[in-house]
Design a protein around this motif. Structure first.
Motif, PDB file in Angstrom:
ATOM      1  N   ILE A  25       0.808  -1.219   0.000  1.00  0.00           N
ATOM      2  CA  ILE A  25       0.000   0.000   0.000  1.00  0.00           C
ATOM      3  C   ILE A  25       0.842   1.271   0.000  1.00  0.00           C
ATOM      4  CG2 ILE A  25      -1.892  -1.186   1.169  1.00  0.00           C
ATOM      5  CD1 ILE A  25      -1.106   0.337   3.718  1.00  0.00           C
TER       6      ILE A  25
ATOM      7  N   TYR B 165      -0.115   3.646  -2.901  1.00  0.00           N
ATOM      8  CA  TYR B 165      -1.543   3.424  -3.198  1.00  0.00           C
ATOM      9  C   TYR B 165      -2.099   4.406  -4.220  1.00  0.00           C
ATOM     10  CZ  TYR B 165      -2.727   7.442  -0.255  1.00  0.00           C
ATOM     11  OH  TYR B 165      -2.840   8.712   0.269  1.00  0.00           O
TER      12      TYR B 165
ATOM     13  N   LEU C  10      -6.515   4.164   3.958  1.00  0.00           N
ATOM     14  CA  LEU C  10      -6.717   3.651   2.602  1.00  0.00           C
ATOM     15  C   LEU C  10      -8.194   3.348   2.370  1.00  0.00           C
ATOM     16  CD1 LEU C  10      -5.598   2.674  -0.112  1.00  0.00           C
ATOM     17  CD2 LEU C  10      -5.147   0.448   0.960  1.00  0.00           C
TER      18      LEU C  10
END
Length: 392
Positions: free
Chosen positions: A88, A91, A180
């Motif tokens: 991530i 991202y 996220l």
């Protein structure tokens, strides 16, 4: 206490028999040689971590159900955490198209949801990096309505990975995964996903012990949630009220805790127990949260928690993690009430329901240490349990 090869082999054989599989069936499903399986089940060979994972996947069980030793399953999870973090890190940077189609990705996310609800953290940890990477690629390359679908899948994948990070104490990584989720929400355009993300975000406040701020955030999410008109929206609002009640209890705000439980109760009566928006909600979940709130409020509500437990036990069709939570929190109330034998029995039930969740739960570890200090009967069994959970 580390298992012997014979104990591990016996569990594998028992699980295989329960699933009505022959050794040849297991060999084909796991891609492990028949001779290896025969040797493992006889206790003359020890499976490597990779072999154990393959056998567990074929038997549809978490590896922790097959090996009770603390280091192996925990080690696999901790070794996976840096890979989740790396997945991530970029991202917001577009990547090559995902190798999986959206239907394939949706199927994988559903598997991850099942593993999360049943506290199969080592299976989840191993798969999470690739799942997150593919979900991010899908979002960056999708167009039109598929972009919203990809954003929803990414949020679900992040939530699954967060369960691993949070339960195993990687709170900074957990907070990044929650952010996220929030980033994905802005691209999904689904108000119910916003409510789910607010529910999960509470972990950040719990980890920081910032209970008052967490309660304000949940109450703002309740105000912003869609009107409870159909099962998913009813469950979304009800879950937020349940979560707010627990956080209010941790904050010592008895009035707010009672108010939010009272708001959740009629909502839980409107829907059957089930998984809505990735969260268990319904009458059984409400009862479990009543015990959780009672324990959060401290010793003054012990009798309330014990009363609930005397009248009701969580059904076996509830997610394993939720059943385990009930017995862990009940054990704490029983310790406070001086019911040491009952508390140990509750912890053992929690372990049977979800071993990894129980082993990583700080209250379970603390209460086991307390029991070992105060309870001298059954010292051998209790000591073995304390060694398994890491309380000694």
């Amino acid at each position: 206490m580390t298992d012997t090869p014979r104990q591990v082999g016996g569990r594998i054989a028992a699980r295989r028999h329960a699933r009505r599989m022959t050794q040849a069936d297991l060999s084909r499903a796991s891609f492990v040689s028949l001779s290896m399986i025969r040797g493992i089940e006889r206790g003359v060979r020890s499976p490597s971590d990779k072999t154990l994972d393959s056998l567990a996947a074929a038997l549809d069980v978490d590896p922790s159900r097959l090996v009770n030793g603390n280091s192996r399953t925990s080690g696999r999870v901790h070794s996976a955490l840096p890979h989740i973090s790396a997945a991530i890190a970029g991202y917001d940077v577009p990547d090559v198209p995902a190798p999986r189609s959206l239907p394939e990705l949706s199927s994988a996310v559903n598997d991850a949801l099942t593993w999360r609800l049943n506290a199969q953290y080592s299976r989840l940890a191993v798969q999470a990096p690739a799942l997150l990477g593919d979900a991010l690629r899908a979002l960056h390359t999708a167009t039109g309505h598929r972009r919203k679908e990809a954003a929803q899948l990414l949020a679900s994948a992040a939530r699954a990975a967060d369960a691993v990070a949070y339960k195993f104490g990687a709170y900074d990584l957990s907070a990044r995964l929650v952010e996220l989720m929030r980033w994905a929400c802005t691209r999904a355009g689904d108000p119910l996903l916003n409510a789910t993300t607010a529910y999960v975000r509470t972990e950040t406040f719990l980890a920081a012990r910032s209970y008052a701020t967490g309660l304000r955030a949940l109450e703002a999410a309740i105000d912003a949630a869609p009107s409870p008109k159909e099962p998913r929206s009813i469950a979304a609002r009800g879950a937020l009220h349940m979560r707010a009640a627990v956080v209010a209890g941790r904050a010592g705000d008895e009035t707010a805790a009672d108010t939010h439980l009272a708001e959740a109760e009629p909502l839980a009566a409107l829907v059957p127990e089930g998984i809505y928006n990735g969260t268990a909600f319904g009458p059984s979940s409400l009862r479990i949260h009543q015990v959780s709130v009672a324990v959060s409020l401290g010793t003054a509500r012990v009798s309330w928690a014990l009363d609930v437990a005397r009248e009701w036990k969580p059904p076996r069709d509830l997610p394993s993690e939720r059943r385990s939570s009930f017995y862990i929190e009940l054990a704490r109330a029983q310790v406070w009430a001086g019911l040491m034998d009952d508390a140990f029995e509750s912890l053992k039930v929690a372990r049977r329901a979800a071993p990894q969740h129980t082993r990583e739960h700080p209250w379970a570890r603390e209460d086991t240490a307390t029991l070992r200090r105060l309870k001298r009967a059954d010292a051998e069994e209790l000591t073995a349990f304390a060694e398994w959970i890491g309380a000694v």
